[in-house]
Enzyme design. Structure first.
Site, PDB file in Angstrom:
ATOM      1  N   THR A  80     -89.964  88.516 113.767  1.00  0.00           N
ATOM      2  CA  THR A  80     -89.373  87.646 112.744  1.00  0.00           C
ATOM      3  C   THR A  80     -89.716  88.049 111.318  1.00  0.00           C
ATOM      4  O   THR A  80     -89.316  87.375 110.367  1.00  0.00           O
ATOM      5  CB  THR A  80     -89.784  86.186 112.994  1.00  0.00           C
ATOM      6  OG1 THR A  80     -91.211  86.141 113.199  1.00  0.00           O
ATOM      7  CG2 THR A  80     -89.097  85.628 114.225  1.00  0.00           C
ATOM      8  N   HIS A 124     -88.335 130.242  99.445  1.00  0.00           N
ATOM      9  CA  HIS A 124     -88.436 130.368  98.003  1.00  0.00           C
ATOM     10  C   HIS A 124     -87.042 130.397  97.392  1.00  0.00           C
ATOM     11  O   HIS A 124     -86.169 131.067  97.933  1.00  0.00           O
ATOM     12  CB  HIS A 124     -89.174 131.669  97.652  1.00  0.00           C
ATOM     13  CG  HIS A 124     -89.238 131.922  96.179  1.00  0.00           C
ATOM     14  ND1 HIS A 124     -90.100 131.215  95.358  1.00  0.00           N
ATOM     15  CD2 HIS A 124     -88.534 132.763  95.373  1.00  0.00           C
ATOM     16  CE1 HIS A 124     -89.932 131.633  94.103  1.00  0.00           C
ATOM     17  NE2 HIS A 124     -88.987 132.564  94.092  1.00  0.00           N
ATOM     18  N   GLY A 128     -98.750  94.954  90.511  1.00  0.00           N
ATOM     19  CA  GLY A 128     -98.372  96.361  90.289  1.00  0.00           C
ATOM     20  C   GLY A 128     -98.377  97.153  91.575  1.00  0.00           C
ATOM     21  O   GLY A 128     -98.811  98.298  91.617  1.00  0.00           O
TER      22      GLY A 128
HETATM   23  P1  FAD Z   1     -87.575  91.869 108.897  1.00  0.00           P
HETATM   24  O1  FAD Z   1     -86.858  93.049 108.389  1.00  0.00           O
HETATM   25  O2  FAD Z   1     -88.050  90.872 107.898  1.00  0.00           O
HETATM   26  O3  FAD Z   1     -86.633  91.190 109.974  1.00  0.00           O
HETATM   27  C1  FAD Z   1     -86.902  89.996 110.581  1.00  0.00           C
HETATM   28  C2  FAD Z   1     -85.616  89.280 110.861  1.00  0.00           C
HETATM   29  O4  FAD Z   1     -85.883  88.164 111.681  1.00  0.00           O
HETATM   30  C3  FAD Z   1     -84.942  88.729 109.613  1.00  0.00           C
HETATM   31  O5  FAD Z   1     -83.648  89.250 109.468  1.00  0.00           O
HETATM   32  C4  FAD Z   1     -84.922  87.221 109.819  1.00  0.00           C
HETATM   33  O6  FAD Z   1     -83.740  86.613 109.345  1.00  0.00           O
HETATM   34  C5  FAD Z   1     -85.023  87.115 111.315  1.00  0.00           C
HETATM   35  N1  FAD Z   1     -85.622  85.863 111.789  1.00  0.00           N
HETATM   36  C6  FAD Z   1     -86.778  85.283 111.366  1.00  0.00           C
HETATM   37  N2  FAD Z   1     -87.046  84.168 112.074  1.00  0.00           N
HETATM   38  C7  FAD Z   1     -86.028  84.039 112.973  1.00  0.00           C
HETATM   39  C8  FAD Z   1     -85.738  83.096 113.979  1.00  0.00           C
HETATM   40  N3  FAD Z   1     -86.560  82.072 114.233  1.00  0.00           N
HETATM   41  N4  FAD Z   1     -84.609  83.256 114.712  1.00  0.00           N
HETATM   42  C9  FAD Z   1     -83.768  84.306 114.465  1.00  0.00           C
HETATM   43  N5  FAD Z   1     -84.008  85.235 113.540  1.00  0.00           N
HETATM   44  C10 FAD Z   1     -85.124  85.110 112.799  1.00  0.00           C
HETATM   45  N6  FAD Z   1     -90.196  99.453 103.850  1.00  0.00           N
HETATM   46  C11 FAD Z   1     -90.087 100.782 103.936  1.00  0.00           C
HETATM   47  O7  FAD Z   1     -90.563 101.378 104.904  1.00  0.00           O
HETATM   48  N7  FAD Z   1     -89.442 101.508 102.967  1.00  0.00           N
HETATM   49  C12 FAD Z   1     -88.919 100.920 101.877  1.00  0.00           C
HETATM   50  O8  FAD Z   1     -88.346 101.597 101.021  1.00  0.00           O
HETATM   51  C13 FAD Z   1     -89.029  99.513 101.747  1.00  0.00           C
HETATM   52  N8  FAD Z   1     -88.506  98.887 100.682  1.00  0.00           N
HETATM   53  C14 FAD Z   1     -88.611  97.528 100.600  1.00  0.00           C
HETATM   54  C15 FAD Z   1     -88.087  96.905  99.474  1.00  0.00           C
HETATM   55  C16 FAD Z   1     -88.199  95.527  99.332  1.00  0.00           C
HETATM   56  C17 FAD Z   1     -87.616  94.878  98.105  1.00  0.00           C
HETATM   57  C18 FAD Z   1     -88.803  94.763 100.370  1.00  0.00           C
HETATM   58  C19 FAD Z   1     -88.888  93.275 100.254  1.00  0.00           C
HETATM   59  C20 FAD Z   1     -89.322  95.377 101.488  1.00  0.00           C
HETATM   60  C21 FAD Z   1     -89.244  96.763 101.606  1.00  0.00           C
HETATM   61  N9  FAD Z   1     -89.781  97.436 102.713  1.00  0.00           N
HETATM   62  C22 FAD Z   1     -89.687  98.799 102.781  1.00  0.00           C
HETATM   63  C23 FAD Z   1     -90.443  96.711 103.814  1.00  0.00           C
HETATM   64  C24 FAD Z   1     -89.474  96.528 104.982  1.00  0.00           C
HETATM   65  O9  FAD Z   1     -88.347  95.835 104.532  1.00  0.00           O
HETATM   66  C25 FAD Z   1     -90.145  95.751 106.113  1.00  0.00           C
HETATM   67  O10 FAD Z   1     -91.350  96.376 106.479  1.00  0.00           O
HETATM   68  C26 FAD Z   1     -89.234  95.677 107.342  1.00  0.00           C
HETATM   69  O11 FAD Z   1     -88.033  95.037 107.016  1.00  0.00           O
HETATM   70  C27 FAD Z   1     -89.928  94.946 108.491  1.00  0.00           C
HETATM   71  O12 FAD Z   1     -89.061  94.815 109.576  1.00  0.00           O
HETATM   72  P2  FAD Z   1     -89.164  93.583 110.599  1.00  0.00           P
HETATM   73  O13 FAD Z   1     -88.081  93.810 111.574  1.00  0.00           O
HETATM   74  O14 FAD Z   1     -90.553  93.440 111.045  1.00  0.00           O
HETATM   75  O15 FAD Z   1     -88.871  92.298 109.713  1.00  0.00           O
HETATM   76  P1  NAD Z   2     -98.306  95.185  97.577  1.00  0.00           P
HETATM   77  O1  NAD Z   2     -99.347  94.690  98.480  1.00  0.00           O
HETATM   78  O2  NAD Z   2     -97.853  96.595  97.670  1.00  0.00           O
HETATM   79  O3  NAD Z   2     -98.776  94.998  96.064  1.00  0.00           O
HETATM   80  C1  NAD Z   2     -99.131  93.761  95.529  1.00  0.00           C
HETATM   81  C2  NAD Z   2     -99.910  93.997  94.261  1.00  0.00           C
HETATM   82  O4  NAD Z   2    -100.087  92.753  93.613  1.00  0.00           O
HETATM   83  C3  NAD Z   2    -101.303  94.583  94.518  1.00  0.00           C
HETATM   84  O5  NAD Z   2    -101.515  95.664  93.667  1.00  0.00           O
HETATM   85  C4  NAD Z   2    -102.223  93.405  94.230  1.00  0.00           C
HETATM   86  O6  NAD Z   2    -103.481  93.800  93.718  1.00  0.00           O
HETATM   87  C5  NAD Z   2    -101.418  92.653  93.176  1.00  0.00           C
HETATM   88  N1  NAD Z   2    -101.748  91.232  93.088  1.00  0.00           N
HETATM   89  C6  NAD Z   2    -102.003  90.365  94.094  1.00  0.00           C
HETATM   90  N2  NAD Z   2    -102.233  89.134  93.610  1.00  0.00           N
HETATM   91  C7  NAD Z   2    -102.091  89.228  92.272  1.00  0.00           C
HETATM   92  C8  NAD Z   2    -102.190  88.285  91.211  1.00  0.00           C
HETATM   93  N3  NAD Z   2    -102.481  87.010  91.450  1.00  0.00           N
HETATM   94  N4  NAD Z   2    -101.980  88.712  89.953  1.00  0.00           N
HETATM   95  C9  NAD Z   2    -101.687  90.020  89.692  1.00  0.00           C
HETATM   96  N5  NAD Z   2    -101.588  90.946  90.662  1.00  0.00           N
HETATM   97  C10 NAD Z   2    -101.779  90.549  91.924  1.00  0.00           C
HETATM   98  O7  NAD Z   2     -97.085  94.166  97.741  1.00  0.00           O
HETATM   99  P2  NAD Z   2     -95.587  94.206  97.209  1.00  0.00           P
HETATM  100  O8  NAD Z   2     -95.422  95.228  96.153  1.00  0.00           O
HETATM  101  O9  NAD Z   2     -95.227  92.801  96.933  1.00  0.00           O
HETATM  102  O10 NAD Z   2     -94.812  94.691  98.493  1.00  0.00           O
HETATM  103  C11 NAD Z   2     -94.815  93.915  99.690  1.00  0.00           C
HETATM  104  C12 NAD Z   2     -94.651  94.757 100.910  1.00  0.00           C
HETATM  105  O11 NAD Z   2     -93.377  95.369 100.956  1.00  0.00           O
HETATM  106  C13 NAD Z   2     -95.675  95.864 100.981  1.00  0.00           C
HETATM  107  O12 NAD Z   2     -96.255  95.838 102.258  1.00  0.00           O
HETATM  108  C14 NAD Z   2     -94.906  97.109 100.772  1.00  0.00           C
HETATM  109  O13 NAD Z   2     -95.430  98.183 101.535  1.00  0.00           O
HETATM  110  C15 NAD Z   2     -93.505  96.737 101.238  1.00  0.00           C
HETATM  111  N6  NAD Z   2     -92.570  97.533 100.449  1.00  0.00           N
HETATM  112  C16 NAD Z   2     -92.499  98.866 100.699  1.00  0.00           C
HETATM  113  C17 NAD Z   2     -91.681  99.656  99.930  1.00  0.00           C
HETATM  114  C18 NAD Z   2     -91.622 101.117 100.199  1.00  0.00           C
HETATM  115  O14 NAD Z   2     -92.063 101.535 101.245  1.00  0.00           O
HETATM  116  N7  NAD Z   2     -91.067 101.929  99.308  1.00  0.00           N
HETATM  117  C19 NAD Z   2     -90.933  99.108  98.911  1.00  0.00           C
HETATM  118  C20 NAD Z   2     -91.051  97.755  98.670  1.00  0.00           C
HETATM  119  C21 NAD Z   2     -91.863  96.980  99.468  1.00  0.00           C
END
Ligand code: FAD
Ligand code: NAD
Length: 471
Positions: free
Chosen positions: A147, A450, A185
């Site tokens: 989820t 290269h 950050g």
């Molecule tokens: P989710 O993708 O959150 O999927 C869970 C699904 O379960 C959801 O669609 C939800 O609607 C559904 N669900 C929840 N509860 C129920 C229920 N009770 N019944 C039916 N359905 C339900 N990761 C990367 O590796 N590379 C990236 O570039 C990257 N960029 C990101 C950018 C952003 C802005 C964010 C927010 C995250 C990013 N992540 C990235 C993290 C990545 O999105 C997550 O790690 C990934 O989506 C996790 O997959 P999941 O299937 O565990 O959960």
């Molecule tokens: P993060 O854990 O990467 O970073 C959160 C940052 O916020 C940390 O540096 C932390 O020290 C800081 N922080 C926490 N509390 C704070 C406060 N009260 N005031 C100021 N700073 C504070 O989390 P995120 O950037 O929100 O990303 C969430 C998740 O989504 C991560 O697990 C990340 O790996 C995933 N994600 C991955 C990608 C990617 O793979 N390119 C892109 C987006 C998101």
């Protein structure tokens, strides 16, 4: 409500973890149902995460390059204008194409897709509140909970996804804010901060810790990254606490305080992005009712085979342990299906790459220098700058380094950290090397074409056990 036949597997959540597990189990011949409440498959990643953010990162980078980086390349362009609505449309096209693609894969692999919200009624039964109204229930011999996660809220700031936003608002703003304050950050703060900074916002990142990048980023790489992003116009306030905010006026006022010395400051922003991490999402699942447990961070508790204490119920992805990354969720999706169908599966948590899609990109795999020091491991390091790489020079894109960390005695690779052009693709080579237990010498004695950026990778490996040629 209608009572359905018992399925071999019911997956709750159609995100990367859930849909991959469903497809893999379908391929093995299991009767599979996947329940997803969003109305589209692909979860956070496809709908509001990885994919839309990368579309905006790519196109904002192109826009920024065309504005600032064409003259010296011999390209004179006319009037360059931002069409934000079209940039958002391009993003939506990528998202909808990919989510529909998963629906196709479900059909191809015989996975039944139910649009609705699932909740446990007993150990084998899930009641589904259907998206189009009505209810049904599904029984599963095996059940996977996938989820996902949600943005961690900031106490005292109410998210409206317009003025005070999470990443979901940050991929959908309708105009470029004049001033944006980013709380946190980490990866989201830096990626989305980059997008809006390139499109013209004055972006200030407030980070609680003394370094940017979130958990896992190597100290040296984080410092270099901060320098490069600062050069691009982003501002950073490290070691700074956000004390509270006031969104009653036209702009949002954010109170910050230096962690040391307590100096206070009031920041003014049109939009505030809350990016302080994500937390597991299990609301409404009723997992407590059947006796499943979550830890103090809300992660559902499992063993090495992804099993909860009810052995036929397993958990994968963001709602349990490990890094919240799509490719980690995908690995677990495959492994959990294999555990169910074959009795064994495997994920190497020591070799999961991380990539931040800024420009230049930042990527790493394995351990960083501060972790090796803390664990008292004897290591050596070697690096190579892109400024000495011929392809980076021809591309006029020379910022960054490749850095290897290896066992001081055996030369076995322990970690690779890259900031530089194409770091996100290059890290695959490092991950493969780590998976196969390669030494730096193994990499350096492998021919690399290269002129390519990957020669910087080879030379950094060479610099770790000997000397690089070109630096
Ligand atoms: P989710 O993708 O959150 O999927 C869970 C699904 O379960 C959801 O669609 C939800 O609607 C559904 N669900 C929840 N509860 C129920 C229920 N009770 N019944 C039916 N359905 C339900 N990761 C990367 O590796 N590379 C990236 O570039 C990257 N960029 C990101 C950018 C952003 C802005 C964010 C927010 C995250 C990013 N992540 C990235 C993290 C990545 O999105 C997550 O790690 C990934 O989506 C996790 O997959 P999941 O299937 O565990 O959960
Ligand atoms: P993060 O854990 O990467 O970073 C959160 C940052 O916020 C940390 O540096 C932390 O020290 C800081 N922080 C926490 N509390 C704070 C406060 N009260 N005031 C100021 N700073 C504070 O989390 P995120 O950037 O929100 O990303 C969430 C998740 O989504 C991560 O697990 C990340 O790996 C995933 N994600 C991955 C990608 C990617 O793979 N390119 C892109 C987006 C998101």
């Amino acid at each position: 409500a209608t009572e359905a036949e018992e399925k071999d597997l019911v997956v709750i959540g159609g995100g990367v973890a859930g849909y991959v597990a469903a497809i893999k189990a379908g391929q093995a011949g299991l009767k599979v149902t996947c329940i997803e409440k969003r109305g589209a498959l692909g979860g956070t990643c496809l709908n509001v995460g990885c994919i839309p953010s990368k579309s905006l990162l790519n196109n904002s980078h192109m826009y920024h390059s065309i504005l600032h980086d064409t003259k010296n390349r011999g390209i004179d362009v006319g009037d360059v204008k931002l069409n934000l609505a079209q940039m958002m449309k391009a993003k939506e096209t990528s998202v909808s194409g990919l989510t529909k693609g998963i629906e196709f894969l479900f059909k191809k692999n015989n996975v039944e897709y139910i649009k609705g919200t699932g909740a446990f009624t007993d150990e084998h039964t899930i009641a589904v509140n259907l998206l189009d109204g009505g209810e049904t229930s599904v029984k599963g011999k095996n059940i996977i909970i996938a989820t996902g996660s949600e943005a961690t809220p900031f106490p005292g700031l109410t998210i409206d996804e317009e003025k005070i936003i999470t990443s979901t608002g940050a991929i959908a703003l309708q105009k470029v804010p004049k001033k944006m304050v980013v709380i946190g950050g980490g990866i989201i703060g830096l990626e989305m901060g980059s997008v809006w900074s390139r499109l013209g916002s004055e972006v200030t990142v407030v980070e609680f810790l003394g370094q940017i990048g979130g958990p896992g980023m190597d100290n040296e790489i984080a410092k270099l990254t901060q320098k490069l992003l600062t050069k691009q116009g982003m501002k950073f306030k490290l070691n700074t606490k956000v004390m509270g905010g006031d969104d009653s006026g036209e702009t949002v006022k954010i109170n910050v305080e230096a962690a040391k010395g307590g100096k206070e400051e009031l920041l003014d922003a049109d939009v505030v992005l809350v990016a302080i991490g994500r937390r597991p999402y299990t609301a409404g699942l009723n997992f407590e009712k059947i006796g499943l447990e979550a830890d103090d961070k809300g992660r559902l508790v499992i063993d090495q085979e992804f099993r909860t204490k009810i052995p036929h119920i397993r958990v994968i992805g963001d709602c349990t342990f490990g890094p919240m990354l799509a490719h980690k969720a995908e690995e677990e999706g495959v492994a959990v299906a294999e555990f169910i169908t074959k009795g064994y599966g495997h994920v190497n948590y020591g070799a999961i790459p991380s990539v931040m899609y800024s420009h230049p990109e930042v990527a790493w795999v394995g351990q960083n220098e501060q972790e090796l020091k803390a664990a008292d491991v004897k290591y050596k390091s070697g690096s190579f700058p892109f400024s000495a790489n011929s392809r980076a020079k021809t591309n006029l894109d020379t910022e960054g380094i490749v850095k290897f960390l290896a066992d001081a005695e055996t030369d076995r690779i322990l970690g690779v950290h890259i900031v530089g052009p194409n770091a996100g693709e290059m890290i695959a080579e490092a991950t493969l090397a780590l998976e196969y237990g390669a030494s730096c010498e193994d990499v350096a004695r492998t021919s690399h074409a290269h002129p390519t950026l990957s020669e910087a990778f080879k030379e950094a490996a060479m610099a770790t056990y000997d000397k690089a040629i070109h630096y």
